[in-house]
Structure formats: C-alpha cells, structure tokens
Design a protein around this motif. Structure first.
Motif, PDB file in Angstrom:
ATOM      1  N   HIS A  90      67.623  55.414  29.020  1.00  0.00           N
ATOM      2  CA  HIS A  90      67.051  56.609  28.374  1.00  0.00           C
ATOM      3  C   HIS A  90      68.032  57.773  28.305  1.00  0.00           C
ATOM      4  CE1 HIS A  90      63.391  54.386  28.353  1.00  0.00           C
ATOM      5  NE2 HIS A  90      63.260  54.423  29.678  1.00  0.00           N
ATOM      6  N   ASN A  91      69.326  57.477  28.311  1.00  0.00           N
ATOM      7  CA  ASN A  91      70.346  58.521  28.265  1.00  0.00           C
ATOM      8  C   ASN A  91      70.427  59.167  26.884  1.00  0.00           C
ATOM      9  OD1 ASN A  91      71.557  57.953  30.987  1.00  0.00           O
ATOM     10  ND2 ASN A  91      71.780  55.953  30.029  1.00  0.00           N
ATOM     11  N   SER A  92      70.789  60.450  26.861  1.00  0.00           N
ATOM     12  CA  SER A  92      71.001  61.126  25.580  1.00  0.00           C
ATOM     13  C   SER A  92      72.381  60.803  25.023  1.00  0.00           C
ATOM     14  CB  SER A  92      70.836  62.646  25.719  1.00  0.00           C
ATOM     15  OG  SER A  92      71.794  63.183  26.608  1.00  0.00           O
ATOM     16  N   SER A  93      73.360  60.561  25.903  1.00  0.00           N
ATOM     17  CA  SER A  93      74.705  60.175  25.468  1.00  0.00           C
ATOM     18  C   SER A  93      75.339  59.285  26.532  1.00  0.00           C
ATOM     19  CB  SER A  93      75.577  61.412  25.226  1.00  0.00           C
ATOM     20  OG  SER A  93      75.709  62.183  26.403  1.00  0.00           O
ATOM     21  N   LEU A  94      76.219  58.401  26.057  1.00  0.00           N
ATOM     22  CA  LEU A  94      76.929  57.472  26.933  1.00  0.00           C
ATOM     23  C   LEU A  94      78.399  57.875  26.958  1.00  0.00           C
ATOM     24  CD1 LEU A  94      75.316  54.169  25.594  1.00  0.00           C
ATOM     25  CD2 LEU A  94      74.626  55.520  27.583  1.00  0.00           C
ATOM     26  N   HIS A  95      79.007  57.934  28.137  1.00  0.00           N
ATOM     27  CA  HIS A  95      80.377  58.415  28.270  1.00  0.00           C
ATOM     28  C   HIS A  95      81.375  57.326  28.631  1.00  0.00           C
ATOM     29  CE1 HIS A  95      79.371  62.867  28.411  1.00  0.00           C
ATOM     30  NE2 HIS A  95      78.235  62.238  28.177  1.00  0.00           N
ATOM     31  N   VAL A  96      80.912  56.085  28.726  1.00  0.00           N
ATOM     32  CA  VAL A  96      81.798  54.956  29.012  1.00  0.00           C
ATOM     33  C   VAL A  96      81.467  53.817  28.062  1.00  0.00           C
ATOM     34  CG1 VAL A  96      82.245  55.547  31.431  1.00  0.00           C
ATOM     35  CG2 VAL A  96      80.263  54.139  30.858  1.00  0.00           C
ATOM     36  N   LYS A  97      82.441  52.944  27.863  1.00  0.00           N
ATOM     37  CA  LYS A  97      82.282  51.813  26.948  1.00  0.00           C
ATOM     38  C   LYS A  97      82.400  50.490  27.699  1.00  0.00           C
ATOM     39  CE  LYS A  97      84.316  54.246  22.997  1.00  0.00           C
ATOM     40  NZ  LYS A  97      83.137  54.939  22.719  1.00  0.00           N
ATOM     41  N   ARG A  98      81.902  49.448  27.069  1.00  0.00           N
ATOM     42  CA  ARG A  98      81.974  48.108  27.653  1.00  0.00           C
ATOM     43  C   ARG A  98      83.422  47.776  28.018  1.00  0.00           C
ATOM     44  NH1 ARG A  98      80.259  42.344  24.996  1.00  0.00           N
ATOM     45  NH2 ARG A  98      80.486  41.199  26.924  1.00  0.00           N
ATOM     46  N   GLY A  99      83.604  47.208  29.217  1.00  0.00           N
ATOM     47  CA  GLY A  99      84.917  46.816  29.694  1.00  0.00           C
ATOM     48  C   GLY A  99      85.622  47.877  30.514  1.00  0.00           C
ATOM     49  N   GLU A 100      85.125  49.100  30.497  1.00  0.00           N
ATOM     50  CA  GLU A 100      85.739  50.178  31.272  1.00  0.00           C
ATOM     51  C   GLU A 100      85.444  50.029  32.748  1.00  0.00           C
ATOM     52  OE1 GLU A 100      85.650  54.566  30.478  1.00  0.00           O
ATOM     53  OE2 GLU A 100      85.053  53.865  28.483  1.00  0.00           O
ATOM     54  N   LYS A 101      86.428  50.341  33.571  1.00  0.00           N
ATOM     55  CA  LYS A 101      86.223  50.418  35.015  1.00  0.00           C
ATOM     56  C   LYS A 101      85.682  51.806  35.331  1.00  0.00           C
ATOM     57  CE  LYS A 101      89.808  47.194  36.408  1.00  0.00           C
ATOM     58  NZ  LYS A 101      91.045  47.013  37.171  1.00  0.00           N
ATOM     59  N   VAL A 102      84.707  51.859  36.222  1.00  0.00           N
ATOM     60  CA  VAL A 102      84.149  53.142  36.652  1.00  0.00           C
ATOM     61  C   VAL A 102      84.233  53.242  38.167  1.00  0.00           C
ATOM     62  CG1 VAL A 102      82.615  53.375  34.660  1.00  0.00           C
ATOM     63  CG2 VAL A 102      81.763  52.274  36.717  1.00  0.00           C
ATOM     64  N   ARG A 103      84.252  54.474  38.636  1.00  0.00           N
ATOM     65  CA  ARG A 103      84.318  54.749  40.064  1.00  0.00           C
ATOM     66  C   ARG A 103      83.000  55.334  40.534  1.00  0.00           C
ATOM     67  NH1 ARG A 103      88.127  52.319  42.427  1.00  0.00           N
ATOM     68  NH2 ARG A 103      88.135  53.849  44.081  1.00  0.00           N
ATOM     69  N   ARG A 104      82.670  55.091  41.766  1.00  0.00           N
ATOM     70  CA  ARG A 104      81.463  55.669  42.367  1.00  0.00           C
ATOM     71  C   ARG A 104      81.482  57.188  42.177  1.00  0.00           C
ATOM     72  NH1 ARG A 104      79.616  54.825  48.597  1.00  0.00           N
ATOM     73  NH2 ARG A 104      77.540  55.669  48.331  1.00  0.00           N
ATOM     74  N   GLY A 105      80.377  57.737  41.652  1.00  0.00           N
ATOM     75  CA  GLY A 105      80.257  59.169  41.441  1.00  0.00           C
ATOM     76  C   GLY A 105      80.789  59.662  40.107  1.00  0.00           C
ATOM     77  N   GLN A 106      81.425  58.787  39.336  1.00  0.00           N
ATOM     78  CA  GLN A 106      81.943  59.166  38.019  1.00  0.00           C
ATOM     79  C   GLN A 106      80.787  59.431  37.063  1.00  0.00           C
ATOM     80  OE1 GLN A 106      84.712  56.311  36.343  1.00  0.00           O
ATOM     81  NE2 GLN A 106      84.310  57.012  34.259  1.00  0.00           N
ATOM     82  N   ILE A 107      80.896  60.471  36.240  1.00  0.00           N
ATOM     83  CA  ILE A 107      79.873  60.736  35.224  1.00  0.00           C
ATOM     84  C   ILE A 107      80.005  59.677  34.136  1.00  0.00           C
ATOM     85  CG2 ILE A 107      79.041  62.347  33.480  1.00  0.00           C
ATOM     86  CD1 ILE A 107      80.055  64.614  35.338  1.00  0.00           C
TER      87      ILE A 107
END
Length: 97
Positions: free
Chosen positions: A47-64
């Motif tokens: 239910h997000n209004s916008s997505l800030h990451v794309k498929r295949g991206e690595k994310v870190r704990r706490g990253q927006i």
C-alpha cells in the motif's frame, strides 16, 4: 499486520536483503515490495505511495525503501507488513523489537 501511519511516512527495510518484487501488478496490495533475506525469510511492504528501490537491488536494514500510502484496497493510509519463513506466513510481532 497493518500499521496506521500518515501518507508519505518513510518505510524502512526490516533487515538486509535483496528486492525480489517492486511493482503494483497485485492490485489489492497497491505498490508492493518484497525483500528476500538470509535464512529463507521474506518481508513484504504493501500500500505504498511510492517505491524507492527496484528488483535486484541490495538493501540494508533501516534503509528507506518506500513511502507509505493508501494504494490497492487500503481503506486508510497504512503500511501492510508481512513476514514469511520458507514461504510460510509468521506473526511479525513475534520477531520485531
């Protein structure tokens, strides 16, 4: 779980991982993110209004990773959060600090 928050609230990754889905094809969930974590875990943020990451991206704990919204079948602004272990849903409240 559904967490009531104002539209535009920062949504943060619960743990390090790789984005495996970032889209709105599942209409009932609106803008949905799925992140795969070590040990067979997957977290979902809907239910997000916008997505800030794309498929295949690595994310870190706490990253927006998104901004909260009222998309899909949400009746109010929220973050719908799910946690799965080996494809089985678990109660996220058991694992969140």
């Amino acid at each position: 779980i559904d967490i009531s928050v104002p539209v535009g609230t920062s949504v943060k990754a619960t743990e390090n991982g790789i984005v495996i889905y970032s889209d709105s094809e599942l209409q009932e969930y609106g803008n949905l993110l799925l992140i795969r974590h070590d040990g067979g875990w997957v977290s979902a943020y809907a239910h997000n209004s916008s997505l800030h990451v794309k498929r295949g991206e690595k994310v870190r704990r706490g990253q927006i990773i998104a901004k909260s919204g009222k998309t899909g079948n949400a009746q109010r602004p929220m973050i719908h959060f799910e946690l799965r272990k080996d494809s089985n849903p678990v109660n996220p409240l058991t694992y969140l600090k």
